[in-house]
Design a protein around this motif. Sequence first.
Motif, mmCIF file in Angstrom:
data_model
loop_
_atom_site.group_PDB
_atom_site.id
_atom_site.type_symbol
_atom_site.label_atom_id
_atom_site.label_comp_id
_atom_site.label_asym_id
_atom_site.label_seq_id
_atom_site.Cartn_x
_atom_site.Cartn_y
_atom_site.Cartn_z
ATOM 1 N N VAL A 66 0.864 -1.361 -0.426
ATOM 2 C CA VAL A 66 0.337 -0.074 -0.002
ATOM 3 C C VAL A 66 1.099 0.712 -0.072
ATOM 4 O O VAL A 66 1.709 0.806 1.465
ATOM 5 N N ILE A 67 1.302 2.243 -0.941
ATOM 6 C CA ILE A 67 1.276 3.581 -1.163
ATOM 7 C C ILE A 67 0.614 4.312 -0.826
ATOM 8 O O ILE A 67 0.026 4.345 -2.097
ATOM 9 N N TYR A 68 1.417 5.641 -0.524
ATOM 10 C CA TYR A 68 1.048 6.651 -0.547
ATOM 11 C C TYR A 68 1.968 7.486 -1.422
ATOM 12 O O TYR A 68 2.993 7.591 -0.303
ATOM 13 N N ALA A 69 1.762 8.133 -2.406
ATOM 14 C CA ALA A 69 3.311 9.178 -3.073
ATOM 15 C C ALA A 69 2.454 11.086 -2.941
ATOM 16 O O ALA A 69 1.826 11.168 -4.613
ATOM 17 N N GLY A 70 2.543 11.286 -2.386
ATOM 18 C CA GLY A 70 1.664 13.228 -2.736
ATOM 19 C C GLY A 70 3.296 13.833 -3.001
ATOM 20 O O GLY A 70 4.023 12.715 -2.883
ATOM 21 N N GLU A 71 3.045 14.866 -3.513
ATOM 22 C CA GLU A 71 4.316 16.345 -3.526
ATOM 23 C C GLU A 71 5.091 16.264 -2.143
ATOM 24 O O GLU A 71 6.081 16.587 -2.976
ATOM 25 N N ARG A 72 4.990 16.319 -1.450
ATOM 26 C CA ARG A 72 5.677 16.005 -0.119
ATOM 27 C C ARG A 72 6.249 15.104 0.354
ATOM 28 O O ARG A 72 7.385 14.484 1.526
ATOM 29 N N LEU A 73 5.233 14.046 0.466
ATOM 30 C CA LEU A 73 5.473 12.988 2.123
ATOM 31 C C LEU A 73 4.712 11.679 1.063
ATOM 32 O O LEU A 73 4.037 11.405 0.502
ATOM 33 N N PHE A 74 5.795 10.595 1.221
ATOM 34 C CA PHE A 74 5.630 9.620 0.304
ATOM 35 C C PHE A 74 5.847 8.061 1.631
ATOM 36 O O PHE A 74 6.323 8.641 2.379
ATOM 37 N N GLY A 75 4.854 8.076 1.554
ATOM 38 C CA GLY A 75 5.762 6.212 2.650
ATOM 39 C C GLY A 75 4.956 5.171 1.966
ATOM 40 O O GLY A 75 3.669 4.594 1.781
ATOM 41 N N ALA A 76 5.006 3.828 2.713
ATOM 42 C CA ALA A 76 4.830 2.747 1.812
ATOM 43 C C ALA A 76 4.686 1.300 2.505
ATOM 44 O O ALA A 76 5.611 1.827 4.161
ATOM 45 N N VAL A 77 3.844 0.428 2.839
ATOM 46 C CA VAL A 77 4.110 -0.557 3.736
ATOM 47 C C VAL A 77 3.862 -1.804 3.008
ATOM 48 O O VAL A 77 2.922 -1.539 2.111
ATOM 49 N N SER A 78 4.900 -2.830 3.141
ATOM 50 C CA SER A 78 4.264 -4.136 2.546
ATOM 51 C C SER A 78 4.650 -5.596 3.231
ATOM 52 O O SER A 78 5.906 -5.149 4.001
ATOM 53 N N LEU A 79 4.116 -6.203 2.423
ATOM 54 C CA LEU A 79 4.505 -7.790 3.172
ATOM 55 C C LEU A 79 4.762 -8.423 2.029
ATOM 56 O O LEU A 79 4.503 -8.340 0.905
ATOM 57 N N THR A 80 5.803 -8.601 2.202
ATOM 58 C CA THR A 80 6.806 -9.500 1.281
ATOM 59 C C THR A 80 7.296 -11.232 1.605
ATOM 60 O O THR A 80 7.167 -11.452 2.757
ATOM 61 N N GLY A 81 7.171 -11.638 0.529
ATOM 62 C CA GLY A 81 7.584 -13.225 0.207
ATOM 63 C C GLY A 81 9.164 -13.836 0.015
ATOM 64 O O GLY A 81 10.048 -12.392 0.437
ATOM 65 N N ASN A 82 9.139 -14.588 -0.479
ATOM 66 C CA ASN A 82 10.426 -14.684 -1.030
ATOM 67 C C ASN A 82 10.615 -13.624 -2.359
ATOM 68 O O ASN A 82 9.664 -13.396 -3.089
ATOM 69 N N LYS A 83 11.792 -14.312 -3.195
ATOM 70 C CA LYS A 83 11.698 -13.776 -4.745
ATOM 71 C C LYS A 83 11.750 -14.999 -5.787
ATOM 72 O O LYS A 83 11.625 -15.685 -5.323
#
Length: 557
Positions: A233-250
């Motif tokens: 889930v990603i937030y990409a504003g003009e001044r603020l950026f945030g991201a949180v990810s659930l990851t597994g293997n490559k």
Amino acid sequence: MKTITKTLVAAFLAGTSASALAASPDARLQALQDQITALSKQIDDIKADAQKQDAALKAQQDEAKAREADAKKAAATAKSVAKPGIANGRLSIASSDGDFSASIRSLLQTDFGYYMQGGGAKSLPTAYGPDLSSGVNLRRVFLGLQGKVFGDWSYYFLYDFGGPSVEQQGHILYAYLQFDGFAPWAIKVGAYAPPINIEDSTASADLLFFERNSPSNLQRNIAGAEGRDAISVIYAGERLFGAVSLTGNKVQDGSKALAAAGATATPNYDEQAAVAGRIAYMPISTADAHWIIGVNGLHVFKLPDLVPTGANNLSNTPGLTARSTYSLADLPEFSVDSNGTQLVSTGAMAAGHVTSWGLETAGNYQNFYGQAGYYSYAVKRSPIAYNVYSAASTFAAQTVQPSDNTFSGWYVQGSWVLTGESHVYNAASASFGAPKPAKNFSLKDGTWGAFELAARFSDLDLNSHTGNTDNVVSAWTGTSKTYTYYNTVRGGEQKIVTVALNWYLNPAIRMALQYQYIDVSRLQTPAAVTTTGTPTLPALKGGQKLNTLGMRFQLSI
């Protein structure tokens, strides 16, 4: 029609002459009958004319509706008509309304490299890089398709046929679907590089140097990097950026993926699972300057299982495979060596969890650019079972708990664009892209593109408990005992100074010349010590100093 009839009757009555009224009744009746007949004919003629006018009006209305329908159909057809184009060499096709698009993406990086090692390196064991191979490497050969469908959905498919050290068979780097309907929020799922840090979020074609700095690269590969199964889930504003990810293997990890390539590998019974996040904020944003600060972190709460669930493993049975292990290692920010030698490496550590966090900043002012970061890495160790001897030929299984390990790394890098261009800030990834030449290279026009000088220093320390003497007696024959040191991690400390000259001929083509001074301070991992006396922790040198020289030719479209 009633009004018209009344008017005609009135005219008829008004027009009846006095003489007609004075005539005989039969004559008057006949005259009236004739006028009524004439009047009826006029009324019929008027009705016929009115019907013709109504029919003509309806025909005009039908024709107008038909033209309107044709116009709407033509507009809909025009919206769906694909419009091809080429921008900076990239072939693209898109609908006129922009709801559908597809662009071919590719990147070619051809590296020439030469390693200059001291004479002392030749005496090192193979794992410590006694003879790094100079030569040529197709570092990245990307080919893919990127675009969107139905307006709010974007996609990206990208394959790599190059690789660090040795070119590989084509494998997936990106294969994801992203929903952009809640912009500036986005939801992404598939295989890709989830946002980990600023260097990780910088596109491969936009890197200042041949490779990402080791501290950043080490962190991104724990739970991120290209080809990682993830949902973000990603937030990409003009001044603020945030991201949180659930990851597994490559995608390319695990026995199934490697078996498909004709190789063998230790099977993964359960894949890795981790959570990663990054936040960046831009306190300064002007026409001449941009500055971002950020924090990031990740936690691997489930390392891949190397043995079936419930089966005995190294934590309870000596000599078996550990349930989970982890190794921290990285190339020396240069990847021409065909053997892929990593001059710093912790080796495989029996572990349960891995955690990392970092602080970072980056910014530009006109044609100057700077970036820096600090990272910490922590490994939660798992128990290890040994056959511990209490006398010759007498032993019993014993479990020891290695101390947890903490490592660190930091870097600082910057550049000066000699021709005046600036690094461009990308709000979608909270990173900076390469400068675009104000005037492309052209012999005809006498223009030369853009030139940039860049420098970097990085320090990666993978040592932990290097002098710890905790050990177990793992063998006993006669008066000789064999001591195994289980608490010592001698991954080494790697310091690298890098300078580079980048020549941007145009937005698609770039050439680079790079020099490195590499200083690796490292002791060799202690082998078991067999002695009849008091054991001494081995302290054999495993580090070296060397220089590298490289040249890169890049095409990015």
